[in-house]
Structure formats: C-alpha cells, structure tokens
Write a protein that holds these residues in place. Structure first.
Motif, PDB file in Angstrom:
ATOM      1  N   CYS A  11       0.841  -1.198   0.000  1.00 46.27           N
ATOM      2  CA  CYS A  11       0.000   0.000   0.000  1.00 46.27           C
ATOM      3  C   CYS A  11       0.871   1.241   0.000  1.00 46.27           C
ATOM      4  O   CYS A  11       1.987   1.228   0.524  1.00 46.27           O
ATOM      5  CB  CYS A  11      -0.942   0.021   1.204  1.00 46.27           C
ATOM      6  SG  CYS A  11      -2.153   1.363   1.070  1.00 46.27           S
ATOM      7  N   LEU A  13      -0.143   3.974   1.462  1.00 47.98           N
ATOM      8  CA  LEU A  13      -0.466   4.716   2.681  1.00 47.98           C
ATOM      9  C   LEU A  13      -0.055   3.908   3.911  1.00 47.98           C
ATOM     10  O   LEU A  13       0.285   2.727   3.803  1.00 47.98           O
ATOM     11  CB  LEU A  13      -1.967   5.016   2.752  1.00 47.98           C
ATOM     12  CG  LEU A  13      -2.509   6.142   1.868  1.00 47.98           C
ATOM     13  CD1 LEU A  13      -3.963   6.433   2.227  1.00 47.98           C
ATOM     14  CD2 LEU A  13      -1.683   7.409   2.012  1.00 47.98           C
ATOM     15  N   ALA A  14      -0.142   4.546   5.058  1.00 51.59           N
ATOM     16  CA  ALA A  14       0.201   3.870   6.321  1.00 51.59           C
ATOM     17  C   ALA A  14      -0.854   4.249   7.366  1.00 51.59           C
ATOM     18  O   ALA A  14      -0.535   4.865   8.388  1.00 51.59           O
ATOM     19  CB  ALA A  14       1.593   4.290   6.774  1.00 51.59           C
ATOM     20  N   CYS A  15      -2.109   3.912   7.066  1.00 55.35           N
ATOM     21  CA  CYS A  15      -3.205   4.287   7.976  1.00 55.35           C
ATOM     22  C   CYS A  15      -2.950   3.705   9.361  1.00 55.35           C
ATOM     23  O   CYS A  15      -2.514   2.560   9.483  1.00 55.35           O
ATOM     24  CB  CYS A  15      -4.538   3.781   7.440  1.00 55.35           C
ATOM     25  SG  CYS A  15      -4.862   4.356   5.778  1.00 55.35           S
ATOM     26  N   TYR A  17      -4.918   2.628  11.582  1.00 54.53           N
ATOM     27  CA  TYR A  17      -5.754   1.489  12.001  1.00 54.53           C
ATOM     28  C   TYR A  17      -5.707   0.321  11.006  1.00 54.53           C
ATOM     29  O   TYR A  17      -6.524  -0.599  11.082  1.00 54.53           O
ATOM     30  CB  TYR A  17      -7.211   1.923  12.193  1.00 54.53           C
ATOM     31  CG  TYR A  17      -7.747   2.712  11.009  1.00 54.53           C
ATOM     32  CD1 TYR A  17      -8.082   2.086   9.819  1.00 54.53           C
ATOM     33  CD2 TYR A  17      -7.878   4.098  11.097  1.00 54.53           C
ATOM     34  CE1 TYR A  17      -8.546   2.805   8.745  1.00 54.53           C
ATOM     35  CE2 TYR A  17      -8.352   4.827  10.023  1.00 54.53           C
ATOM     36  CZ  TYR A  17      -8.686   4.181   8.851  1.00 54.53           C
ATOM     37  OH  TYR A  17      -9.135   4.898   7.781  1.00 54.53           O
ATOM     38  N   CYS A  18      -4.762   0.374  10.069  1.00 53.29           N
ATOM     39  CA  CYS A  18      -4.741  -0.643   9.013  1.00 53.29           C
ATOM     40  C   CYS A  18      -4.585  -2.059   9.594  1.00 53.29           C
ATOM     41  O   CYS A  18      -3.748  -2.288  10.453  1.00 53.29           O
ATOM     42  CB  CYS A  18      -3.596  -0.368   8.053  1.00 53.29           C
ATOM     43  SG  CYS A  18      -3.547  -1.562   6.716  1.00 53.29           S
ATOM     44  N   VAL A  20      -4.183  -4.733   7.475  1.00 54.46           N
ATOM     45  CA  VAL A  20      -3.550  -5.570   6.442  1.00 54.46           C
ATOM     46  C   VAL A  20      -2.140  -5.962   6.894  1.00 54.46           C
ATOM     47  O   VAL A  20      -1.376  -5.114   7.342  1.00 54.46           O
ATOM     48  CB  VAL A  20      -3.472  -4.800   5.096  1.00 54.46           C
ATOM     49  CG1 VAL A  20      -2.712  -5.597   4.037  1.00 54.46           C
ATOM     50  CG2 VAL A  20      -4.864  -4.468   4.610  1.00 54.46           C
ATOM     51  N   LYS A  22       1.057  -6.217   5.918  1.00 55.78           N
ATOM     52  CA  LYS A  22       1.760  -5.700   4.737  1.00 55.78           C
ATOM     53  C   LYS A  22       2.920  -6.604   4.330  1.00 55.78           C
ATOM     54  O   LYS A  22       3.509  -7.300   5.155  1.00 55.78           O
ATOM     55  CB  LYS A  22       2.298  -4.307   5.024  1.00 55.78           C
ATOM     56  CG  LYS A  22       1.240  -3.298   5.405  1.00 55.78           C
ATOM     57  CD  LYS A  22       0.682  -2.593   4.198  1.00 55.78           C
ATOM     58  CE  LYS A  22      -0.458  -1.660   4.543  1.00 55.78           C
ATOM     59  NZ  LYS A  22      -0.150  -0.633   5.500  1.00 55.78           N
ATOM     60  N   GLY A  53      -4.462  -4.265   0.692  1.00 59.43           N
ATOM     61  CA  GLY A  53      -3.615  -3.196   0.197  1.00 59.43           C
ATOM     62  C   GLY A  53      -4.311  -2.208  -0.741  1.00 59.43           C
ATOM     63  O   GLY A  53      -5.507  -2.005  -0.628  1.00 59.43           O
ATOM     64  N   ASN A  87      -7.821   3.912  -1.928  1.00 57.52           N
ATOM     65  CA  ASN A  87      -7.568   5.112  -1.122  1.00 57.52           C
ATOM     66  C   ASN A  87      -7.476   6.346  -2.021  1.00 57.52           C
ATOM     67  O   ASN A  87      -7.326   7.461  -1.527  1.00 57.52           O
ATOM     68  CB  ASN A  87      -6.307   4.951  -0.260  1.00 57.52           C
ATOM     69  CG  ASN A  87      -5.033   4.780  -1.073  1.00 57.52           C
ATOM     70  OD1 ASN A  87      -4.859   5.386  -2.116  1.00 57.52           O
ATOM     71  ND2 ASN A  87      -4.118   3.956  -0.580  1.00 57.52           N
ATOM     72  N   ARG A 119      -5.279   8.584   8.094  1.00 49.00           N
ATOM     73  CA  ARG A 119      -4.950   7.925   6.814  1.00 49.00           C
ATOM     74  C   ARG A 119      -3.728   8.628   6.226  1.00 49.00           C
ATOM     75  O   ARG A 119      -3.814   9.340   5.243  1.00 49.00           O
ATOM     76  CB  ARG A 119      -6.138   8.012   5.850  1.00 49.00           C
ATOM     77  CG  ARG A 119      -7.377   7.338   6.377  1.00 49.00           C
ATOM     78  CD  ARG A 119      -8.483   7.319   5.361  1.00 49.00           C
ATOM     79  NE  ARG A 119      -8.110   6.594   4.175  1.00 49.00           N
ATOM     80  CZ  ARG A 119      -8.059   5.274   4.072  1.00 49.00           C
ATOM     81  NH1 ARG A 119      -8.410   4.532   5.088  1.00 49.00           N
ATOM     82  NH2 ARG A 119      -7.693   4.703   2.954  1.00 49.00           N
TER      83      ARG A 119
HETATM   84  S1  SF4 Z   1      -6.257   0.813   5.479  1.00 46.84           S
HETATM   85 FE1  SF4 Z   1      -6.154   0.508   3.268  1.00 46.84          FE
HETATM   86  S2  SF4 Z   1      -5.304   2.448   2.476  1.00 46.84           S
HETATM   87 FE2  SF4 Z   1      -4.843   2.382   4.653  1.00 46.84          FE
HETATM   88  S3  SF4 Z   1      -2.772   1.502   4.797  1.00 46.84           S
HETATM   89 FE3  SF4 Z   1      -4.254  -0.175   5.031  1.00 46.84          FE
HETATM   90  S4  SF4 Z   1      -4.512  -0.998   2.991  1.00 46.84           S
HETATM   91 FE4  SF4 Z   1      -3.591   1.039   2.779  1.00 46.84          FE
END
Ligand code: SF4
Ligand code: SF4
Length: 369
Positions: A11, A13-15, A17-18, A20, A22, A53, A87, A119
């Motif tokens: 991704c 971005l580095a939200c 609350y993500c 995923v 990574k 992602g 995003n 975000r």
């Molecule tokens: S929430 Fe979505 S946009 Fe934000 S870092 Fe995670 S995968 Fe990326």
C-alpha cells in the motif's frame, strides 16, 4: 456471490488502524483469472471486487481480469459487475476513463476531516488536500461514487463535521464504520451520542430537501426496523455470499479475516473446503453471550464475525464498545425515522418502504453521467 480479490498486500499509505499484514505479495493475473473461472463455473451474476492493500498498484492485473471476465460474459454463461475500493491517491484520469468504459464501480476510502491524522502517508504527512482534487475528478465521472469513512477515538469529536465535509465535497453515499479494534473509553460514549444526535439532525435536513442521500448508520438501522422480517437476507453469512482471496490464492470468508490460518476455507486451486466453511458458519451462528434476551438483538451487528474478530480477537465475542454503540445508535435512528414518517416525507417513504427503490436508484445513478 461476491469475490473480493486482494490483489496485493502493498500500500502507498500507512493508515494508523490498518489491519492488512503488509508485505510484497501480489496476486498474479493467472490467479485472478482462476477466481473468475471459479465464479463462471456456477453461472449467474457475480461481483468481482478489487481490493488490497491498494489495488491500483496492480492496474495491469485489474485490466487483464476485467478483459477475461468480459470475454466469458460475451458467451452469455455468466455476468459480472466490477468494483474497486481504493484510497484514491492513484486515481488518475486514465483509470477513471477506463473505469467508466468498463462500468467499474469505485468506492473511495476517506476519513473526512480526520484523514490527515489517521490515513497518513508513510512519512507521516497528510493527504487531504490532494484528495480534494481527486474527489472532484471522481465525482465528475461517477457522481454517486460512495465514500467510506472510518471513525477512530481520535476522529470521533469531528464525526458529524466530517460527514458534512464529505457531503460538501459532493459525496451523496457516505458509508461510516467505527474502528472496533481501537481502545475505546467510557468517556467516548458521551461524545458518540452527541455526534449521532448531530448526524440525526443532518440526516433529517438532507432528507427534507428530498435530495438523494445515503448515510449508512441511519439507513441501516432504520432498515432493520422496517425490514425486520427479512434481515437475514442482508447478511454476508460468513463465506456463503462472499469470499476474499488473498494474494497467495488462499480463500477466507471476509476481508478482515485474510491471512489468519484459522479462517482459511480453501484455495483457488482446490476450491472451497465446504466442511471448513460450514464449521466457521456454525461457530458464528452460536448465540453470543449476553445477547439472548436483548430487545434490539435482531437489529444489532453482534453477529458480524469480522467486527468481533477485530474488536476482541474472537469471532464469537462481542466487544462492550460494539454493544454500547448499537444501544446509542438505534434509538437515535428510530427517533429521526419517526419524525420523517409522521411528516410523510416522500423521499424517506420511497427509500425505506419501496423494495424497488435500490434498483430504481441505481438506474438513475447510471443515467447521471
Ligand atoms: S487501510 Fe487501506 S489504504 Fe490504509 S494503509 Fe491499510 S490498505 Fe492502505
Ligand atoms: S446490543 Fe449488546 S446485548 Fe444487544 S444484541 Fe447487541 S451486543 Fe448483544
């Protein structure tokens, strides 16, 4: 059936609350085609959802998958609709015109006024200004594109203002979700109630204008009252109506369960392990502790395995915050619904009581281009 393709776990971005996990894995175009074949085997209508992602990092795979699915569609064996959740940072003119040509539905993740704190870019900076331009571009080709906002304890005090901000940008379909994985405090509940009251006023104002408008917390809760006879039909049923496919080809029942071996229900080569899927479904069907006699049980999200997993780490355990959230929202949504009903507001009555409204609305959205 909806097939969510997690094209990558990368991704841009580095939200904060993500959820995923990574990495550098991408789904190959061949794997994505295999998922399309799985859908085509059963015939009928299917949704193909491009997810991540950030799925726009894998534009080539999207193009190849859409082309392949369209080829199958031409045989009349099977019909697909396509959706992407992004995003937005890579949403350029070129992708937008491609999405319009191929009728790809685009949902934008955007946290409104909280975007710059939650975000964030990998270097910690915000991107709200950049997204304003992108939102305009998106809405000029897809005026009814939905926006998806996540509310955290940090952004809660500006929840209602964020919805107004997104409305001001031009969004008319605003989907809000709470970050259930966050550490919510008792004191947040007072703020939450105040924010939902403000949002109820906004929802009423917008409905009285008879302008097309969808604000998920209110629409969903009002609908659970009016369509109480048919609530099951709207649930995902944990792997029965939608599945998520990870970049490595493993299959999970829902997006937030991807990557956890406990919830793997097959892979794209051997297909769905029906026994594993049924076992998870039955586990989730068990009555949740403390919910048996609750008056709003049928209207509450306590059955959602994904929400429970993200809040408590266990799909069968409901978090105290989710419970409190539902108890705050339901009476506020009912109050605004009652006022609109008594006032015989035409838009409200159409939206909530005409079962054909979603189809009529979709047809209208397609003509506004
Ligand atoms: S929430 Fe979505 S946009 Fe934000 S870092 Fe995670 S995968 Fe990326
Ligand atoms: S409001 Fe609370 S007790 Fe009632 S069903 Fe929901 S989680 Fe269970």
């Amino acid at each position: 059936m909806h097939y969510t393709l997690h094209l990558t776990n990368r991704c841009n971005l580095a939200c904060r609350y993500c959820y995923v996990k990574k990495g550098q894995s991408d789904m190959t175009a061949e794997m994505a085609r295999r998922v399309v074949d799985m859908a085509a085997e059963t015939g009928g209508h299917h949704g193909i959802v491009f997810f991540g992602g950030e799925p726009l990092l894998c534009w080539e795979q999207i193009e190849e998958t859409v082309a392949y699915a369209e080829e199958i569609q031409r045989t009349g064996k099977c019909y697909f609709h396509f959706k992407i959740t992004t995003n937005g940072l890579l949403l350029d003119e070129s992708f937008l015109s491609y999405a319009c040509r191929h009728d790809i539905f685009i949902a934008l993740s955007h946290d409104g006024l909280g975007n710059d704190t939650e975000r964030i870019n990998p270097d910690g900076t915000g991107n709200r200004d950049k997204l304003e331009e992108i939102a305009k571009r998106l809405l000029s080709c897809k005026p009814y594109a939905p926006v998806m906002m996540t509310v955290t304890p940090g952004t809660l005090p500006r929840y209602a203002d964020s919805v107004r901000y997104l409305y001001g940008l031009g969004f008319r379909y605003i989907i809000c979700t709470m970050d259930y994985s966050a550490a919510w405090r008792e004191s947040d509940l007072v703020i939450l109630k105040r924010q939902y009251r403000k949002l109820a006023t906004f929802y009423r104002e917008m409905t009285l204008r008879e302008e097309k408008f969808y604000l998920s917390p209110f629409e969903v809760k009002i609908s659970t009252h009016i369509r109480s006879h048919n609530l099951r039909a709207e649930r995902c049923e944990l792997g029965k109506k939608q599945i998520s496919v990870a970049p490595d080809g493993k299959i999970y029942p829902c997006v937030q369960l991807v990557g956890d071996p406990m919830f793997c229900i097959g892979d794209i080569w051997l297909g769905i392990d029906e026994e594993a899927r049924e076992a998870l479904y039955l586990l989730n069907e068990r009555e949740k502790e403390g919910c048996e006699r609750c008056a709003i049980r049928s209207r509450c999200n306590h059955y959602c395995a994904c929400l429970n997993k993200s809040a408590t780490g266990d799909i069968t355990k409901v978090s105290p915050f989710l419970c409190a959230h539902e108890r705050i929202l339901v009476p506020i949504a009912d109050g605004v619904a009652e006022r609109l009903y008594r006032g015989r507001n035409a838009l409200f009555i159409q939206k909530q009581y005409n079962d054909m409204f979603p189809l009529i609305s979709l047809a209208e959205d397609k003509t506004v281009r």
